[in-house]
Design a protein around this motif. Structure first.
Motif, PDB file in Angstrom:
ATOM      1  N   LEU A 217       2.914   5.931  -2.891  1.00  0.00           N
ATOM      2  CA  LEU A 217       4.044   6.687  -3.417  1.00  0.00           C
ATOM      3  C   LEU A 217       3.937   6.839  -4.934  1.00  0.00           C
ATOM      4  O   LEU A 217       4.164   7.929  -5.476  1.00  0.00           O
ATOM      5  N   ALA A 218       3.581   5.730  -5.610  1.00  0.00           N
ATOM      6  CA  ALA A 218       3.421   5.801  -7.068  1.00  0.00           C
ATOM      7  C   ALA A 218       2.302   6.758  -7.448  1.00  0.00           C
ATOM      8  O   ALA A 218       2.430   7.544  -8.397  1.00  0.00           O
ATOM      9  N   GLN A 219       1.190   6.729  -6.689  1.00  0.00           N
ATOM     10  CA  GLN A 219       0.073   7.626  -6.984  1.00  0.00           C
ATOM     11  C   GLN A 219       0.466   9.075  -6.737  1.00  0.00           C
ATOM     12  O   GLN A 219       0.076   9.976  -7.494  1.00  0.00           O
ATOM     13  N   GLN A 220       1.253   9.317  -5.681  1.00  0.00           N
ATOM     14  CA  GLN A 220       1.712  10.682  -5.412  1.00  0.00           C
ATOM     15  C   GLN A 220       2.600  11.184  -6.543  1.00  0.00           C
ATOM     16  O   GLN A 220       2.517  12.349  -6.934  1.00  0.00           O
TER      17      GLN A 220
ATOM     18  N   VAL B 140       1.062  14.998 -12.995  1.00  0.00           N
ATOM     19  CA  VAL B 140      -0.131  15.580 -13.606  1.00  0.00           C
ATOM     20  C   VAL B 140      -0.273  17.048 -13.206  1.00  0.00           C
ATOM     21  O   VAL B 140      -0.589  17.913 -14.038  1.00  0.00           O
ATOM     22  N   LEU B 141      -0.023  17.328 -11.931  1.00  0.00           N
ATOM     23  CA  LEU B 141      -0.116  18.713 -11.463  1.00  0.00           C
ATOM     24  C   LEU B 141       0.929  19.584 -12.152  1.00  0.00           C
ATOM     25  O   LEU B 141       0.648  20.727 -12.548  1.00  0.00           O
TER      26      LEU B 141
ATOM     27  N   LEU C 136       0.832  -1.207   0.000  1.00  0.00           N
ATOM     28  CA  LEU C 136       0.000   0.000   0.000  1.00  0.00           C
ATOM     29  C   LEU C 136       0.867   1.258   0.000  1.00  0.00           C
ATOM     30  O   LEU C 136       0.542   2.248  -0.673  1.00  0.00           O
ATOM     31  N   SER C 137       1.977   1.228   0.726  1.00  0.00           N
ATOM     32  CA  SER C 137       2.880   2.381   0.747  1.00  0.00           C
ATOM     33  C   SER C 137       3.471   2.624  -0.629  1.00  0.00           C
ATOM     34  O   SER C 137       3.587   3.768  -1.076  1.00  0.00           O
TER      35      SER C 137
END
Length: 360
Positions: A152-155, A161-162, A147-148
């Motif tokens: 991290l990958a999603q962040q 994207v940002l 999950l970590s």
């Protein structure tokens, strides 16, 4: 949110890991007992030792879901109680399943009957409680690590994207900055040409203006373009500026043909040239020249825009919105791999942009 593909992958990995554990445990148990000279129903024992891990394989996805819903790293009495209940329930289920297999298959072959179900169940519950706590903790630890990594990958994805959205917004801000004052200056030049009776020149200026505005719209959404395309847009922009400044503006372009396929940020040259004209040529009564050059060296593309007008004073003319946008966009696109400088030359002022060389 977990997608269907991720769930399928999780189930495959879960089945594979527990199958490996089951086969290893069964093989070790049978070989050790045979080496010690024991006598059991080896085939039945091997089957029991493999199948006894089935409850853990079934329980792992719900345990991971529970850990995601009630993270153990943020313990509360409710969280702790739920995980204790879950661990105890799995121990009871595995013990019951193992006892049932032993009643059915009698793998130990000690007597004609392996014994009654309830005593076997309680015996496995008592003897397996520490193993169950260890396995439950191992599942929680593995789930926390996975999950970590996902977080991290999603962040990283969200950051990318940002950053792209910010760069797009800066590009749009630069377009909006270009259009109003440039449009007004161009239209004023057209009006002056008409009053002077130079209708043909006024018409060609309007065509060039139309091409510039169309180029602004066509490049919408693209962060990088070929240097040849960037020069094409710049040429239409300079065509209008030459009408405004007439013989006071001289343009020189020194770019080799083999560099025309290099990728550069969209609208990177126009604000540099506009800055050179506004703060250099326009302030000089006799006008001047603007020189645009590009060279490739050591895997990098160096762009330069030079004007022979007045030099920078104590307060540099490099703090405007246009150049600030250029810096921000370069940082968004290339991180620390770019360099931008505006400095005095002898004579005049030169702007330099250095970025990684990438060809189309």
């Amino acid at each position: 949110m977990t997608t269907g593909t991720n769930k399928a992958a999780l189930h495959r990995w879960n089945a594979a890991i527990w199958l490996v554990i089951a086969l290893f445990s069964a093989t070790q148990t049978v070989f050790v007992m045979r080496a010690e000279g024991m006598h059991h129903a080896w085939a039945a024992l091997y089957v029991v030792q493999v199948l006894m891990w089935l409850p853990w394989a079934i329980a792992t996805p719900p345990v991971l879901a529970l850990a995601q819903r009630f993270p153990i790293e943020r313990p509360t009495p409710i969280t702790f109680g739920l995980h204790v209940i879950a661990c105890g329930s799995i121990d009871l289920a595995m013990s019951a399943w193992t006892a049932l297999l032993e009643v059915w298959l009698n793998p130990w072959a000690i007597n004609a009957s392996p014994g009654r179900f309830m005593p076997l169940w309680f015996d496995h519950v008592y003897n397996g409680i520490f193993q169950s706590v260890f396995l439950y903790a191992a599942i929680l630890a593995a789930g926390y690590i996975v999950l970590s990594r996902q977080r991290l990958a999603q962040q990283q994805i969200d950051t990318a994207v940002l950053g792209e959205a910010l760069t797009r917004a800066q590009l749009e801000a630069l377009r909006r900055q270009i259009e109003p004052h440039f449009l007004f200056n161009a239209l004023n030049s057209v009006v002056a040409l008409i009053r002077e009776g130079r209708a043909d020149t006024a018409a060609s200026t309007l065509v060039a203006l139309s091409d510039v505005l169309r180029g602004l719209m066509d490049s919408s959404g693209r962060q990088e373009v070929a240097l040849a395309e960037e020069l094409g847009f710049l040429d239409r922009y300079l065509e209008i500026q030459k009408v405004r400044f007439a013989d006071r503006l001289c343009i020189e372009i020194h770019i080799a043909d083999e560099l025309l396929s290099a990728r550069v940020p969209c609208l990177v040259l126009q604000p540099l040239v506009e800055n050179a004209i506004r703060h250099g040529i326009a302030k000089h009564a006799g006008g001047g020249s603007v020189r645009i050059a590009a060279v490739r060296a050591n895997g990098r593309l160096d762009l330069s825009v030079y004007n022979d007008g007045p030099q920078l004073g104590d307060v540099h003319e490099d703090s405007g919105v246009g150049l600030a946008n250029v810096r921000a966009r370069l940082r968004g696109l290339y991180g620390d791999e770019f360099a931008f400088a505006l400095r005095n030359a002898n004579p005049g002022v030169e702007a330099n942009v250095s970025l990684p060389y990438r060809a189309e």
